[in-house]
Design a protein around this motif. Structure first.
Motif, PDB file in Angstrom:
ATOM      1  N   SER A   1       0.839  -1.208   0.000  1.00  7.64           N
ATOM      2  CA  SER A   1       0.000   0.000   0.000  1.00  7.64           C
ATOM      3  C   SER A   1       0.865   1.245   0.000  1.00  7.64           C
ATOM      4  O   SER A   1       0.563   2.245  -0.673  1.00  7.64           O
ATOM      5  CB  SER A   1      -0.940  -0.006   1.217  1.00  7.64           C
ATOM      6  OG  SER A   1      -1.811  -1.099   1.172  1.00  7.64           O
ATOM      7  N   TYR A   2       1.954   1.242   0.803  1.00  5.87           N
ATOM      8  CA  TYR A   2       2.848   2.408   0.864  1.00  5.87           C
ATOM      9  C   TYR A   2       3.466   2.686  -0.492  1.00  5.87           C
ATOM     10  O   TYR A   2       3.497   3.838  -0.965  1.00  5.87           O
ATOM     11  CB  TYR A   2       3.938   2.151   1.917  1.00  5.87           C
ATOM     12  CG  TYR A   2       4.979   3.217   1.951  1.00  5.87           C
ATOM     13  CD1 TYR A   2       4.751   4.415   2.616  1.00  5.87           C
ATOM     14  CD2 TYR A   2       6.204   3.046   1.284  1.00  5.87           C
ATOM     15  CE1 TYR A   2       5.716   5.403   2.639  1.00  5.87           C
ATOM     16  CE2 TYR A   2       7.162   4.038   1.309  1.00  5.87           C
ATOM     17  CZ  TYR A   2       6.925   5.219   1.989  1.00  5.87           C
ATOM     18  OH  TYR A   2       7.886   6.205   1.999  1.00  5.87           O
ATOM     19  N   VAL A   3       3.960   1.632  -1.129  1.00  2.00           N
ATOM     20  CA  VAL A   3       4.610   1.816  -2.434  1.00  2.00           C
ATOM     21  C   VAL A   3       3.594   2.279  -3.467  1.00  2.00           C
ATOM     22  O   VAL A   3       3.865   3.164  -4.302  1.00  2.00           O
ATOM     23  CB  VAL A   3       5.287   0.511  -2.888  1.00  2.00           C
ATOM     24  CG1 VAL A   3       5.801   0.629  -4.319  1.00  2.00           C
ATOM     25  CG2 VAL A   3       6.426   0.168  -1.942  1.00  2.00           C
TER      26      VAL A   3
ATOM     27  N   GLY B   1       8.406   8.466  -1.204  1.00  2.00           N
ATOM     28  CA  GLY B   1       7.408   8.973  -0.274  1.00  2.00           C
ATOM     29  C   GLY B   1       8.002   9.926   0.737  1.00  2.00           C
ATOM     30  O   GLY B   1       9.200   9.922   1.010  1.00  2.00           O
ATOM     31  N   ASP B   2       7.085  10.698   1.327  1.00  2.00           N
ATOM     32  CA  ASP B   2       7.575  11.662   2.317  1.00  2.00           C
ATOM     33  C   ASP B   2       7.876  10.976   3.634  1.00  2.00           C
ATOM     34  O   ASP B   2       7.525   9.820   3.868  1.00  2.00           O
ATOM     35  CB  ASP B   2       6.564  12.785   2.497  1.00  2.00           C
ATOM     36  CG  ASP B   2       5.215  12.271   2.927  1.00  2.00           C
ATOM     37  OD1 ASP B   2       5.139  11.078   3.348  1.00  2.00           O
ATOM     38  OD2 ASP B   2       4.227  13.018   2.853  1.00  2.00           O
ATOM     39  N   MET B   3       8.563  11.749   4.507  1.00  2.00           N
ATOM     40  CA  MET B   3       9.001  11.213   5.808  1.00  2.00           C
ATOM     41  C   MET B   3       7.830  10.813   6.689  1.00  2.00           C
ATOM     42  O   MET B   3       7.867   9.806   7.385  1.00  2.00           O
ATOM     43  CB  MET B   3       9.875  12.249   6.513  1.00  2.00           C
ATOM     44  CG  MET B   3      10.426  11.763   7.857  1.00  2.00           C
ATOM     45  SD  MET B   3      11.480  10.309   7.681  1.00  2.00           S
ATOM     46  CE  MET B   3      12.844  11.046   6.767  1.00  2.00           C
ATOM     47  N   ALA B   4       6.745  11.582   6.686  1.00  2.00           N
ATOM     48  CA  ALA B   4       5.599  11.283   7.547  1.00  2.00           C
ATOM     49  C   ALA B   4       4.982   9.942   7.188  1.00  2.00           C
ATOM     50  O   ALA B   4       4.620   9.140   8.059  1.00  2.00           O
ATOM     51  CB  ALA B   4       4.563  12.405   7.429  1.00  2.00           C
ATOM     52  N   ALA B   5       4.846   9.681   5.880  1.00  2.00           N
ATOM     53  CA  ALA B   5       4.271   8.403   5.443  1.00  2.00           C
ATOM     54  C   ALA B   5       5.164   7.238   5.851  1.00  2.00           C
ATOM     55  O   ALA B   5       4.695   6.180   6.285  1.00  2.00           O
ATOM     56  CB  ALA B   5       4.052   8.417   3.936  1.00  2.00           C
ATOM     57  N   ALA B   6       6.493   7.463   5.711  1.00  2.00           N
ATOM     58  CA  ALA B   6       7.424   6.393   6.097  1.00  2.00           C
ATOM     59  C   ALA B   6       7.341   6.107   7.590  1.00  2.00           C
ATOM     60  O   ALA B   6       7.384   4.952   8.034  1.00  2.00           O
ATOM     61  CB  ALA B   6       8.857   6.785   5.704  1.00  2.00           C
TER      62      ALA B   6
END
Length: 525
Positions: free
Chosen positions: A79-81, A88-93
């Motif tokens: 889903s993240y990818v 992706g941004d830092m918050a999502a990571a």
């Protein structure tokens, strides 16, 4: 190869409920995946996979939980990818890392809980198996067993100790009601069939209190209380119980006390009926006492002929000396010097007869024998003199062979002489059927070692048969029709009581040979 099992076979829920839960978990996981992948919600939706893991925890095995966790982590990363790409941004990571960490921690907790539950199940199964074995032994064993509650009486005894009482027996003597009070505080929780049979009753409720079954004068229960008072781990004692029909039974009582005082509410008490064994031992002791008395009587019987000769000689000498004294007195004038010599001989022979009688009485009684220095050469010579008439009547030559210098031994003179008389008498009887010219007895006295002296009595008789030789010193073994077979057995036991020995064999040149080994220092009984 074993198949991979993902669903827990040890279910605690019905199968249809588990299917429903798994279905709901799958739907929840699909929903979370959709929201996390195809919507613009900026939150850690992936952490909701934790609910899926928790819902499936009770239905999956450890491997199934690991597989489901791996699947949820994979879906989160996919889903993240899909939503953010590799840039992706830092918050999502960070949200992804939090979600993965939450799923990993939840997985670890679930696995730990599953293992703890399995350990608990195994422990409970082992406990049930142990309890079943215990109950089987308790209920079906042929040993009389009770379960009794000693917690209250232990608390009372510990309170007495706290009050400064350290000798419970003395306290019981000063307080006669103590034992009764203790018995009343020990209820019976359970009793097996063997215990009820021992007491001769049918209903287990009749043994809740043991007061009526404990003999009034029995002290075993007090000793049991002393064991508890002194914090001992085990007690064993003999006591007397009264069965339901009023008969007394002797029992061996065994009790093992737990380490934890809290477990005194269920203490196992075992009883073994030893009535028959005790009665058998009592009968054996009585028989041994009778045998000892019979042995003494048999000793006198075996030596009666020799004692008669011993007494005949001094008594005959008394008569001769008295007649001689009378003749010297009848002379005119009387020969007073000869009269004095005859009177001295009368006194000497009278004392000798008295000593013979006193020795026989000491042998029959319980008087402690007198250990004194004894010259074995002199003792053998005296014994030959005592039996001189017997030797002459049987035409037996008697030879003494002794070393020139032999130490005296500390022994009971009359016992050694009795053994010698018995051996010589047996030798005379063994040679009864051989020609008179070939009858002889040879007594050899020599040092066995630095601490012992050997006396060997050999005859010219036919010797001892192999069967007789094997059982020669056993009671009631005899070759004589009128013999008791106790003489040699008594002789050996009498010598062994002083540290001496007596053995028999056939001499290589013919005849039987008996050997006495006498220590220089006698052993006291």
């Amino acid at each position: 190869m074993q198949p991979l099992v993902l669903v827990n076979p040890k279910r605690r829920l019905p199968a249809r409920h588990e299917i429903g839960i798994l279905t709901f978990a799958v739907v929840l996981a699909a929903t979370v995946f959709y929201l996390d992948t195809f919507t613009d919600i900026h939150s850690a939706l992936a952490t909701l996979y934790v609910i899926t893991l928790l819902l499936s925890a009770e239905t999956l095995t450890e491997k199934g939980t690991l597989l489901l966790t791996g699947s949820c982590v994979s879906l989160s990363m996919f889903s993240y990818v899909t939503a953010h790409g590799l840039q992706g941004d830092m918050a999502a990571a960070l949200r992804l890392i939090v979600a993965v960490a939450a799923m990993a921690i939840t997985c670890a907790l679930i696995i730990r809980n599953q293992r703890a539950r399995l350990d608990l199940l195994r422990f409970n199964a082992a406990l049930r198996s142990s309890e079943e074995r215990y109950r089987t032994i308790f209920e079906q064993g042929r040993v009389a067993l009770w379960e009794r509650d000693y917690s209250e009486v232990r608390a009372m005894l510990m309170a007495l100790r706290a009050q400064g009482i350290f000798d419970l027996r003395a306290h019981a003597r000063d307080n006669p009601d103590l034992v009764e009070n203790c018995i009343a505080r020990v209820p019976t929780i359970a009793a097996n069939a063997a215990a009820l049979e021992l007491l001769g009753i049918v209903d287990a409720q009749d043994v809740r209190s043991m007061r009526r079954y404990i003999a009034p004068d029995d002290t075993t229960f007090l000793e049991l209380m002393v064991a508890i008072f002194e914090n001992k781990r085990h007690f064993e004692g003999r006591g007397t119980i009264i069965a339901a029909d009023g008969t007394n039974k002797m029992v061996l009582l065994t009790v093992g006390f737990p380490e934890d005082a809290a477990n005194f509410n269920r203490v196992i008490v075992g009883m073994f009926d030893v009535t028959e064994r005790e009665m058998t031992q009592k009968a054996l002791f009585e028989a041994q006492a009778e045998l000892a008395l019979a042995s003494r009587a048999a000793t006198v019987g075996a030596l009666s002929a020799s004692l008669a000769h011993e007494l005949n000689q001094p008594l005959g000498a008394l008569v001769v000396n008295a007649q001689t004294l009378q003749r010297w007195l009848d002379r005119d004038p009387p020969d007073l010097a000869a009269v004095s010599r005859s009177a001295e001989r009368i006194v000497r022979d009278s004392q000798r007869a008295s000593d013979i009688i006193q020795s026989t009485r000491s042998m029959l009684g319980n008087h402690a024998p007198v250990i004194e220095p004894v010259s074995l050469i002199q003792l053998v010579a005296e014994t030959r003199a005592l039996m001189e008439s017997e030797l002459l009547r049987n035409a037996v030559r008697f030879d003494i062979i002794a070393e020139s210098e032999l130490p005296t031994v500390n022994a009971v003179r009359i016992e050694l002489q009795q053994v010698l008389i018995n051996l010589i008498t047996n030798a005379l009887q063994a040679m009864a059927d051989i020609p008179e010219t070939k009858r002889w007895i040879e007594v050899t006295i020599e040092a066995a070692d630095a601490q012992k002296v050997a006396i060997r009595v050999r005859d010219s008789g036919p010797g001892l048969g192999s069967d007789i030789l094997r059982n020669l010193f056993k009671p009631f073994c005899t070759t004589k029709e009128t013999g008791l077979g106790m003489g040699l057995a008594i002789c050996r036991s009498m010598l062994e009581a002083r540290g001496s020995t007596l053995a028999a064999r056939n001499h290589s040149d013919g005849g039987a040979e008996f050997e006495m080994i006498v220590p220089i220092e006698a052993t006291h009984e």
